[in-house]
Motif scaffolding. Structure first.
Motif, PDB file in Angstrom:
ATOM      1  N   UNK A  77       0.813  -1.214   0.000  1.00  0.00           N
ATOM      2  CA  UNK A  77       0.000   0.000   0.000  1.00  0.00           C
ATOM      3  C   UNK A  77       0.845   1.260   0.000  1.00  0.00           C
ATOM      4  N   UNK A  78       2.158   1.102  -0.128  1.00  0.00           N
ATOM      5  CA  UNK A  78       3.033   2.262  -0.289  1.00  0.00           C
ATOM      6  C   UNK A  78       3.752   2.728   0.947  1.00  0.00           C
ATOM      7  N   UNK A  79       3.735   1.990   2.033  1.00  0.00           N
ATOM      8  CA  UNK A  79       4.438   2.397   3.245  1.00  0.00           C
ATOM      9  C   UNK A  79       5.941   2.240   3.057  1.00  0.00           C
ATOM     10  N   UNK A  80       6.736   3.120   3.629  1.00  0.00           N
ATOM     11  CA  UNK A  80       8.199   2.959   3.550  1.00  0.00           C
ATOM     12  C   UNK A  80       8.642   1.663   4.226  1.00  0.00           C
ATOM     13  N   UNK A  81       9.788   1.161   3.769  1.00  0.00           N
ATOM     14  CA  UNK A  81      10.278  -0.107   4.324  1.00  0.00           C
ATOM     15  C   UNK A  81      10.535  -0.016   5.819  1.00  0.00           C
ATOM     16  N   UNK A  82      11.104   1.114   6.256  1.00  0.00           N
ATOM     17  CA  UNK A  82      11.391   1.264   7.681  1.00  0.00           C
ATOM     18  C   UNK A  82      10.110   1.266   8.505  1.00  0.00           C
ATOM     19  N   UNK A  83       9.058   1.906   7.993  1.00  0.00           N
ATOM     20  CA  UNK A  83       7.785   1.948   8.714  1.00  0.00           C
ATOM     21  C   UNK A  83       7.170   0.553   8.774  1.00  0.00           C
ATOM     22  N   UNK A  84       7.204  -0.176   7.660  1.00  0.00           N
ATOM     23  CA  UNK A  84       6.648  -1.526   7.635  1.00  0.00           C
ATOM     24  C   UNK A  84       7.383  -2.443   8.609  1.00  0.00           C
ATOM     25  N   UNK A  85       8.711  -2.356   8.623  1.00  0.00           N
ATOM     26  CA  UNK A  85       9.485  -3.183   9.557  1.00  0.00           C
ATOM     27  C   UNK A  85       9.212  -2.776  10.999  1.00  0.00           C
ATOM     28  N   UNK A  86       9.060  -1.471  11.259  1.00  0.00           N
ATOM     29  CA  UNK A  86       8.785  -1.004  12.618  1.00  0.00           C
ATOM     30  C   UNK A  86       7.420  -1.484  13.102  1.00  0.00           C
ATOM     31  N   UNK A  87       6.411  -1.429  12.254  1.00  0.00           N
ATOM     32  CA  UNK A  87       5.077  -1.889  12.637  1.00  0.00           C
ATOM     33  C   UNK A  87       5.102  -3.391  12.923  1.00  0.00           C
ATOM     34  N   UNK A  88       5.787  -4.167  12.079  1.00  0.00           N
ATOM     35  CA  UNK A  88       5.882  -5.610  12.314  1.00  0.00           C
ATOM     36  C   UNK A  88       6.583  -5.904  13.635  1.00  0.00           C
ATOM     37  N   UNK A  89       7.659  -5.180  13.907  1.00  0.00           N
ATOM     38  CA  UNK A  89       8.396  -5.396  15.159  1.00  0.00           C
ATOM     39  C   UNK A  89       7.543  -5.030  16.371  1.00  0.00           C
ATOM     40  N   UNK A  90       6.841  -3.913  16.308  1.00  0.00           N
ATOM     41  CA  UNK A  90       5.985  -3.513  17.428  1.00  0.00           C
ATOM     42  C   UNK A  90       4.833  -4.485  17.627  1.00  0.00           C
ATOM     43  N   UNK A  91       4.344  -5.080  16.550  1.00  0.00           N
ATOM     44  CA  UNK A  91       3.291  -6.092  16.676  1.00  0.00           C
ATOM     45  C   UNK A  91       3.791  -7.305  17.448  1.00  0.00           C
ATOM     46  N   UNK A  92       4.988  -7.751  17.134  1.00  0.00           N
ATOM     47  CA  UNK A  92       5.572  -8.882  17.869  1.00  0.00           C
ATOM     48  C   UNK A  92       5.789  -8.512  19.331  1.00  0.00           C
ATOM     49  N   UNK A  93       6.316  -7.307  19.575  1.00  0.00           N
ATOM     50  CA  UNK A  93       6.554  -6.877  20.950  1.00  0.00           C
ATOM     51  C   UNK A  93       5.248  -6.808  21.739  1.00  0.00           C
ATOM     52  N   UNK A  94       4.193  -6.277  21.122  1.00  0.00           N
ATOM     53  CA  UNK A  94       2.905  -6.180  21.806  1.00  0.00           C
ATOM     54  C   UNK A  94       2.364  -7.568  22.148  1.00  0.00           C
ATOM     55  N   UNK A  95       2.499  -8.511  21.227  1.00  0.00           N
ATOM     56  CA  UNK A  95       2.049  -9.880  21.486  1.00  0.00           C
ATOM     57  C   UNK A  95       2.830 -10.501  22.637  1.00  0.00           C
TER      58      UNK A  95
END
Length: 391
Positions: A77-95
């Protein structure tokens, strides 16, 4: 009349293998099998010695792969790579934070609740003593054993020791969080790296892709069904009036990740609590209702939805639970199926000479390759195609 090319050609003479030659070949085969068994045992022993390091690393690797579809969707959907990686990492941390906090809260709640049932414990083991006397077991011996094993102080002491072992838990969590951070950061360059590897070694990429796809389906399906099972258990235990219903629902969610025997482990604590608080009939209803919910969801519906996420037989799944629990400790029980999937896809499926192993352990034996490369980790990678006029 036969034409010259129709004339029967003489068959080559049969080569007869003597008993001496057969023994000569049997010895190397026996040595290979023996050395393979020794190598497997040595590897498991080595893993058990470094389990405190290997277990969090492999768990973090699994979790990063599990959230890879979210990262790929953000990139599409056009998100920068750093933002996509940060969201994925925060999702794992939240879980992870939610999971470990819920476990800590559950154990703490149980430690605070159990001392209030001392009288019930005393009545329970007195009734048990009377029942054991019918089998010829002396009261003094049985009383000593039951007081040591079933007293509230013994159980509270065991739970308190688990809570007090914070050093190992914090070390495990620190290693896990660091591994997830670096793996999520490196995942920004993963599609390009997979493309370069596929240009020279497409078979390796196919194996990695099958492993990643299986891990993603396994963790997502296990998590969703764990939430469903825990919600149903919470409703059932609340209706039955079992104390600490939310604690047992959290426990059921965690044990849902343990293959085959997870629901058996999860049904024991709420049944004992129902026996102490509400009597034998309530405990029986709790065990029946809890077992029915968990067995139907985990053993009948969940495998159908998960499909071939792991693709091994139930016997192989149970044996893998024992093997990886020995090699990696308690975390190995949670990682049993992903670890077996890694060994199967990366070692067994890639070697045609080991196809017989897949025929034994696979739930649906099939061919090795599916012709697709890099769909799970690198969506832009695919099999090389040529125009029709160049084929």
């Amino acid at each position: 009349m036969r034409w010259p090319w129709q004339r029967r050609r003489p068959e080559p003479p049969l080569v007869q293998v003597t008993e001496e030659q057969d023994r000569r070949w049997a010895l190397p085969r026996a040595l290979i099998v023996l050395l393979s068994i020794i190598a497997v045992i040595a590897t498991l022993i080595l893993l058990s010695q470094v389990a405190s390091f290997v277990a969090p690393v492999f768990l973090g690797f699994n979790l990063v792969i599990a959230v890879m579809p979210l990262q790929q969707w953000l990139l599409r959907i056009g998100a920068p790579r750093a933002v996509a990686a940060l969201v994925a990492m925060l999702t794992v941390f939240a879980f992870l934070i939610a999971l470990f906090w819920s476990l800590y809260w559950s154990v703490q709640s149980l430690v605070q609740e159990l001392p209030g049932y001392s009288a019930e414990f005393n009545a329970l083991y007195r009734e048990t003593l009377s029942w054991l006397e019918g089998f010829g077991i002396s009261q003094d011996e049985a009383l000593h054993q039951l007081q040591a094993a079933l007293s509230p102080s013994a159980i509270t002491s065991a739970l308190t020791s688990i809570l007090s072992n914070a050093g190992s838990a914090l070390g495990f969590l620190a290693t896990l969080f660091v591994v997830v951070f670096f793996l999520a950061w490196d995942s920004m360059q993963l599609p390009a790296r997979m493309q370069r590897i596929a240009a020279t070694n497409p078979g390796l990429v196919r194996g990695i892709d099958r492993f990643a796809s299986g891990v993603q389906r396994y963790w997502v399906v296990a998590t969703l069904f764990g939430l469903i099972v825990s919600a149903l258990d919470l409703v059932a235990l609340t209706l039955l009036g079992v104390p600490l219903a939310l604690v047992w629902a959290v426990f059921a969610f965690v044990t849902n990740y343990i293959p085959n025997v997870g629901f058996v482990i999860g049904v024991i604590p709420p049944t004992l609590m129902a026996l102490l608080a509400n009597g034998a009939l309530n405990a029986l209803l709790t065990a029946i209702l809890f077992s029915v919910i968990n067995f139907v969801m985990q053993s009948l519906i969940q495998p159908k939805v998960a499909g071939d996420a792991v693709g091994v037989t139930p016997a192989t799944s149970f044996l893998s639970l024992l093997v990886w629990a020995y090699a990696l400790g308690p975390v190995g029980a949670l990682l049993a199926l992903p670890a077996t999937l890694a060994v199967k896809t990366m070692l067994v499926d890639r070697d045609p000479r080991l196809a017989w192993i897949s025929q034994i352990i696979a739930s649906k034996p099939a061919g090795h390759a599916d012709g697709r490369i890099g769909k799970a980790l690198a969506p832009g990678v695919g099999p090389r195609t040529e125009p029709p006029e160049q084929r």
